[in-house]
Design an enzyme around this catalytic site. Structure first.
Site, PDB file in Angstrom:
ATOM      1  N   GLY A   1       4.134  -3.959   3.741  1.00 24.64           N
ATOM      2  CA  GLY A   1       3.430  -5.181   3.405  1.00 24.64           C
ATOM      3  C   GLY A   1       4.418  -6.308   3.323  1.00 24.64           C
TER       4      GLY A   1
ATOM      5  N   PHE B   1       5.493  -7.612   0.733  1.00 26.07           N
ATOM      6  CA  PHE B   1       6.376  -7.505  -0.426  1.00 26.07           C
ATOM      7  C   PHE B   1       7.167  -6.213  -0.442  1.00 26.07           C
ATOM      8  CE2 PHE B   1       3.300 -10.616  -1.889  1.00 26.07           C
ATOM      9  CZ  PHE B   1       4.162 -11.612  -2.288  1.00 26.07           C
TER      10      PHE B   1
ATOM     11  N   ASP C   1      -5.583 -10.635  -4.961  1.00 25.67           N
ATOM     12  CA  ASP C   1      -5.430 -10.108  -3.599  1.00 25.67           C
ATOM     13  C   ASP C   1      -6.312  -8.872  -3.438  1.00 25.67           C
ATOM     14  OD1 ASP C   1      -4.567 -10.026  -1.023  1.00 25.67           O
ATOM     15  OD2 ASP C   1      -2.581  -9.197  -1.452  1.00 25.67           O
TER      16      ASP C   1
HETATM   17  N1  LIG Z   1       1.451   4.861  -4.259  1.00 24.83           N
HETATM   18  C1  LIG Z   1       1.111   4.823  -2.973  1.00 24.83           C
HETATM   19  N2  LIG Z   1       0.806   5.948  -2.321  1.00 24.83           N
HETATM   20  C2  LIG Z   1       0.453   5.925  -1.004  1.00 24.83           C
HETATM   21  N3  LIG Z   1       0.383   4.817  -0.279  1.00 24.83           N
HETATM   22  C3  LIG Z   1       0.689   3.657  -0.884  1.00 24.83           C
HETATM   23  C4  LIG Z   1       1.076   3.590  -2.249  1.00 24.83           C
HETATM   24  N4  LIG Z   1       1.316   2.300  -2.565  1.00 24.83           N
HETATM   25  C5  LIG Z   1       1.090   1.603  -1.445  1.00 24.83           C
HETATM   26  N5  LIG Z   1       0.725   2.402  -0.435  1.00 24.83           N
HETATM   27  C6  LIG Z   1       0.380   2.007   0.942  1.00 24.83           C
HETATM   28  O1  LIG Z   1       1.200   0.940   1.337  1.00 24.83           O
HETATM   29  C7  LIG Z   1       0.407  -0.189   1.675  1.00 24.83           C
HETATM   30  C8  LIG Z   1       1.113  -1.460   1.248  1.00 24.83           C
HETATM   31  O2  LIG Z   1       1.352  -1.415  -0.134  1.00 24.83           O
HETATM   32  P1  LIG Z   1       1.357  -2.711  -1.030  1.00 24.83           P
HETATM   33  O3  LIG Z   1       0.045  -3.405  -0.875  1.00 24.83           O
HETATM   34  O4  LIG Z   1       1.746  -2.348  -2.422  1.00 24.83           O
HETATM   35  O5  LIG Z   1       2.512  -3.544  -0.321  1.00 24.83           O
HETATM   36  P2  LIG Z   1       2.710  -5.109  -0.295  1.00 24.83           P
HETATM   37  O6  LIG Z   1       4.028  -5.381   0.304  1.00 24.83           O
HETATM   38  O7  LIG Z   1       2.502  -5.653  -1.684  1.00 24.83           O
HETATM   39  O8  LIG Z   1       1.539  -5.549   0.675  1.00 24.83           O
HETATM   40  P3  LIG Z   1       0.851  -6.969   0.848  1.00 24.83           P
HETATM   41  O9  LIG Z   1       1.429  -7.565   2.068  1.00 24.83           O
HETATM   42  O10 LIG Z   1      -0.585  -6.594   1.005  1.00 24.83           O
HETATM   43  O11 LIG Z   1       1.073  -7.760  -0.390  1.00 24.83           O
HETATM   44  C9  LIG Z   1      -0.915   0.013   0.979  1.00 24.83           C
HETATM   45  O12 LIG Z   1      -1.968  -0.570   1.691  1.00 24.83           O
HETATM   46  C10 LIG Z   1      -1.053   1.515   0.949  1.00 24.83           C
HETATM   47  O13 LIG Z   1      -1.664   1.975   2.134  1.00 24.83           O
END
Ligand SMILES: Nc1ncnc2c1ncn2[C@@H]1O[C@H](COP(=O)(O)OP(=O)(O)OP(=O)(O)O)[C@@H](O)[C@H]1O
Length: 897
Positions: free
Chosen positions: A587, A589, A700
């Site tokens: 993602g 972040f 979000d």
């Molecule tokens: N604990 C977990 N176990 C399995 N998959 C996970 C877990 N946490 C996150 N993911 C996977 O990783 C993806 C991205 O995670 P997350 O949304 O926390 O990242 P981000 O960098 O904050 O994304 P965004 O760009 O949406 O803000 C999630 O959609 C999910 O599919």
């Protein structure tokens, strides 16, 4: 490099990193034919200022036919030397000896993703002169401009509204170039080069364009991110159903922990400290500039000390072992000679002699080792015996045993008296044969009784740290070498064979020191099942007897050696114990890795966020970890196990979840049934309500941020990703944050509320609206404002906002169940500070379920696709054998259309 004529062929399986195994199989079935092309390096083009290409090389198709359709007129003619014309190129010698014209298509240009250092056959013996090359580059430039013009006139554009599409508007969806999608992670080429023309007939029209069309289709069908993950997870789930062990664990609709006073939450006791800490941090970025003095430093202080561990060097390829090649055998006692596992098992079971445990021996040992390892890590200065005592106590608590001090002391004695494995004596007889036998010291207080080793096995004289069972220690290898050199000065490290069961602790340092290594993987020993993705090549056998046999016979059974090249990817290891092995999600972040515990194999997810040095932005992950602390104690919201800094990155370790709702939607071929939507909605609204009850507005809400749990939580929907969440209550004053309308957009435009498009501060009502939009996307598979055209991002945001507020939304609701109209009517009727009526929203979906006579039984579409028109996507590679399929079909009707 001059432009080169080449014979190329599409290699559909070359892009394997992006598509599933099934896609690979399908790709292998594609028949492709060679085509003649002009190959030009992108750098040569750049010199001529034509364009910046992503791939190192570009192929231009040569054909007896002119290009058609969108590319009409985009060609130069290849003539024999004497011919002329504005776009005529001269090739020596003429490619078509009988004088018939050939055309070189200036567009489409096919990016050739071949690595530059790859060996390619010599180009064909034709030559394009300098003047012709310049003409060609000029023609490509002209045609690219023309293509841009043509694209903007294509009728299928969608403005998302009723009005005519403006000229020169572009689409976001087309910003992702196909080039990128076809480029594989390892950079393989998708075009194979053929060395000679042979009997290739240049007058046969090439089929490359239709081959590429099929290829793109395959790629679109089979390269969904998360398909493998989802399939594995769903099959696991179905397996449980098949075994009739499936107990839906549907969480309570409204958690009893939710308590709000009036409309705004009040922070008390423990929560207050967590909320204060959260409020004190300057992230998330919601439109305010970061104060200058904070911009260059990491804002968040780390409470957790940075863990200390050695990172293994890249492994080398291990030469095969020959008995004659080593003169010293070094035993890492535990696992190879000393049976500590049995001692652990005896010790733990002695804690509750009356209580018949149904926990397996392996699980007991794993529990103990996990606890001992984490105790050792968190208390590096305490005595090993204390850590062992604590670990015994931890396991007793975990298994529900009631113990007292006497029982603990007795268990500790058992633990400190391990015996030798049965095969030790005879194996040592064989291994001896004039070789020096050496054993590594055990942490000095670990054993009160030294195992009864044969007298010719030397114990390495070395200061041992208090406990190093779980720590990598490269200095042991230095000590081995100097000990051996004292008696055999000319010894080479490769003449030393290190025998161990501790992959992590010993193998990596030993390989780095140049020793030969043998891994004893006793089936009953949990350490043996450790997978190490640094994949150190080593000699791997089940026990000492097998090692002797193999050495005696000098067998070179290639199956027993791991000769892999581990250098292409060195995965992360967190806290020294958690090995990352694959990416679960990415993602904005951070990256989420799957990781497993080196000793117990337990799987977790690890989110890693690197600070952006160019933008001077600190990581948002520590902030997110603080939000999780505020949200502690709700089924359906993870509790991170650890967060801190590791190797310069922010890291959060949490329980592993299953696929997210978007992955599951794709798995269900695009959308969910209304039954699944209702069941999901009930859980989603409860998660959001809980977050609101703790003063957090999620900001979000989207399908990717909801994921199903694992194992006993496989029917529980988890809310994830609080990187942009925010307190909507000021913890100091207890007041709601004030309304503003000068904010930057927060969240994901596709799902965010219409307020977010107009710079308004988000509050609880916006989470509810985003929930409605998320559910609509899951129900229909697509939202009207996806892929609309606009001249700029700002214009697009504005347009999407208008669509959400106007006709497009109205039209979408008119073809959706009435519950959605009520949901949106409610969220839009709320004032900025109003508390949503969660109960009413739950009631909407509950009512629909009662009306349809659906049970809230946890059987979502992916587990039971009876309500899906098209069935789920179970790739053929996962098809079960007949017996299992027959049995399973009683529970799950499967369709594959
Ligand atoms: N604990 C977990 N176990 C399995 N998959 C996970 C877990 N946490 C996150 N993911 C996977 O990783 C993806 C991205 O995670 P997350 O949304 O926390 O990242 P981000 O960098 O904050 O994304 P965004 O760009 O949406 O803000 C999630 O959609 C999910 O599919």
């Amino acid at each position: 490099m001059p432009p080169a004529f080449t014979l190329a062929r599409l290699q559909p399986t070359g892009a394997g990193q992006w598509i599933s195994n099934l896609g690979q199989q399908k790709a292998a079935e594609l028949t492709t034919r060679p085509f003649l092309a002009l190959h030009i390096l992108s750098s040569d083009f750049n010199r001529d200022k034509v364009s910046t290409w992503l791939s190192p090389g570009i192929l231009f198709v040569i054909s007896p036919q002119k290009p058609e359709g969108l590319y009409r007129g985009f060609y130069c003619a290849l003539y024999p030397a004497e011919a002329t014309g504005r776009r005529a190129l001269t090739v020596y010698p003429p490619i078509q000896p009988n004088g018939q014209p050939l055309y070189i298509h200036t567009l489409p240009a096919l990016p050739d993703t071949r690595m530059l250092n790859e060996v390619v056959p010599d180009p064909l013996p034709y030559h394009l002169d300098d003047a012709s090359f310049r003409v060609f580059c000029h023609a490509v430039r002209e045609d690219m401009d023309e293509l841009r013009r043509r694209r903007s006139d294509v009728a299928s554009r969608n403005s998302g509204g009723l009005e005519a599409v403006q000229k020169d508007w572009d689409s976001w969806s087309q910003q992702t170039s196909r080039t990128n999608a076809r480029r594989t992670r390892l950079g393989e080429s998708i075009f194979e080069r053929l060395p000679v023309l042979g009997n290739f007939d240049v007058l046969n029209p090439p089929t490359i364009y239709s081959e590429l069309r099929l290829f793109y289709q395959l790629e679109a069908d089979y390269s969904w991110q998360g398909l493998h993950l989802t399939s594995d997870w769903v099959l696991h789930l179905r397996e449980s159903i098949r075994e009739q062990q499936f107990i839906p664990n549907i969480p309570q609709l409204a958690s009893s922990t939710i308590s709000t006073y009036g409309d705004l939450p009040v922070f008390m006791n423990d929560l207050c400290a967590a909320v204060d800490a959260l409020f004190a941090t300057a992230i998330p970025y919601d439109g305010q500039k970061l104060p200058e003095e904070l911009a260059n430093q990491s804002i968040v202080r780390w409470e957790d000390p940075s863990p200390d561990f050695d990172v293994a060097e890249d492994a080398h390829i291990c030469p095969r072992i020959h008995a004659a090649e080593f003169h010293i055998v070094v035993f890492d006692l535990i696992g190879s000679l000393v049976d500590r596992d049995t001692a652990i098992f005896k010790a733990v079971t002695s804690l509750s002699p009356t209580c018949k445990s149904d926990v397996s021996r392996c699980k007991v040992i794993q529990l103990f080792m996990d606890s001992e390892a984490s105790r050792t890590r968190s208390n590096p200065d305490s005595l090993p015996i204390d850590n062992m005592r604590c670990a015994l106590h931890d396991v007793a608590v975990r298994l529900g045993y009631t113990t007292d001090n006497d029982a603990l002391e007795h268990a500790l004695q058992l633990l400190r008296q391990p015996l030798l494995y049965e095969d030790v004596t005879s194996a040592l007889e064989t291994l001896r044969c004039g070789r020096m036998l050496l054993a590594l010291p055990l942490p000095d207080t670990l054993f009160s009784v030294r195992p009864d080793l044969p007298s010719d096995v030397d114990l390495l004289a070395m200061e041992t740290p208090r406990c190093d069972l779980y720590t990598q220690r490269s200095e042991i290898c230095d000590a081995i070498l100097s000990h051996v050199k004292a008696s055999q000065p000319s010894i080479d490290p490769s003449e030393i064979l290190l025998v161990t069961s501790y992959t992590y602790r010993m193998l990596e340092p030993a390989r780095a020191a140049g020793f030969q290594t043998a891994l004893i993987t006793r089936p009953e020993c949990p350490l043996s099942s450790v997978r190490l993705d640094t994949a150190l090549p080593t000699y791997s056998v089940n026990d000492l007897r097998a090692l002797c046999d193999a050495l005696d016979r000098r067998v070179e059974d290639s199956q027993k050696y791991k000769e892999e090249d581990p250098s292409f990817w060195t995965p992360y290891r967190i806290l020294g114990l958690w090995q990352c092995d694959k990416i679960l999600g990415e993602g904005s972040f951070g990256t989420i890795y799957n990781a497993f515990h080196l000793f117990t194999n337990e799987e977790v997810a690890i989110k890693v966020d690197m600070p952006d040095e160019e933008l001077h932005q600190p990581c948002a992950l520590p902030y997110e970890a603080k939000v999780y602390r505020v949200l502690k104690g709700h089924l359906g919201i993870l509790e991170p196990r650890w967060d801190g800094e590791e190797g310069g990155a922010s890291v959060m370790l949490m329980d592993r979840l299953g696929p997210n709702l978007n992955q599951l939607r794709l798995f269900c071929r695009g959308n969910f049934s209304l039954k699944t939507i209702c069941m999901l909605a009930l859980q989603m609204i409860t998660r959001i309500e809980f977050a609101h009850s703790r003063g957090i507005v999620v900001r979000d809400v989207k399908p990717e941020n909801f994921a199903m749990g694992m194992d006993e939580h496989r029917s529980v929907l988890f809310l994830l990703d609080f990187g942009v969440s925010k307190l909507y209550v000021n913890p100091i004053t207890g007041k709601h944050i004030p309304f503003r309308d000068d904010r930057r957009h927060i969240g994901t435009p596709r799902y965010s509320s219409f307020n977010s498009h107009f710079g308004r501060e988000l509050s609880r009502r916006d989470d509810i609206e985003a929930l409605g939009t998320t559910l609509l996307a899951l129900l229909h598979g697509r939202l009207p404002w996806q892929d609309i055209y606009s001249p700029s991002i700002e214009a697009k945001m504005w347009r999407m906002g208008e669509m959400k507020a106007g006709y497009a939304m109205h039209e979408l609701l008119s073809r959706s169940p009435p519950e959605f109209t009520w949901l949106f009517a409610h969220s839009r009727s709320l004032a900025f500070e109003d508390k949503p009526n969660y109960e009413m929203i739950r009631g909407l979906f509950l009512h629909r379920m009662r009306y349809e006579e659906w049970e809230n039984d946890g059987l979502f579409d992916w587990a039971d696709c009876r309500f899906l028109k098209k069935g789920t996507l179970i790739p053929e590679e996962y098809q079960w054998d007949d017996e299992v399929a027959l049995d399973a079909s009683r529970f799950i009707p499967m369709t594959w259309s």
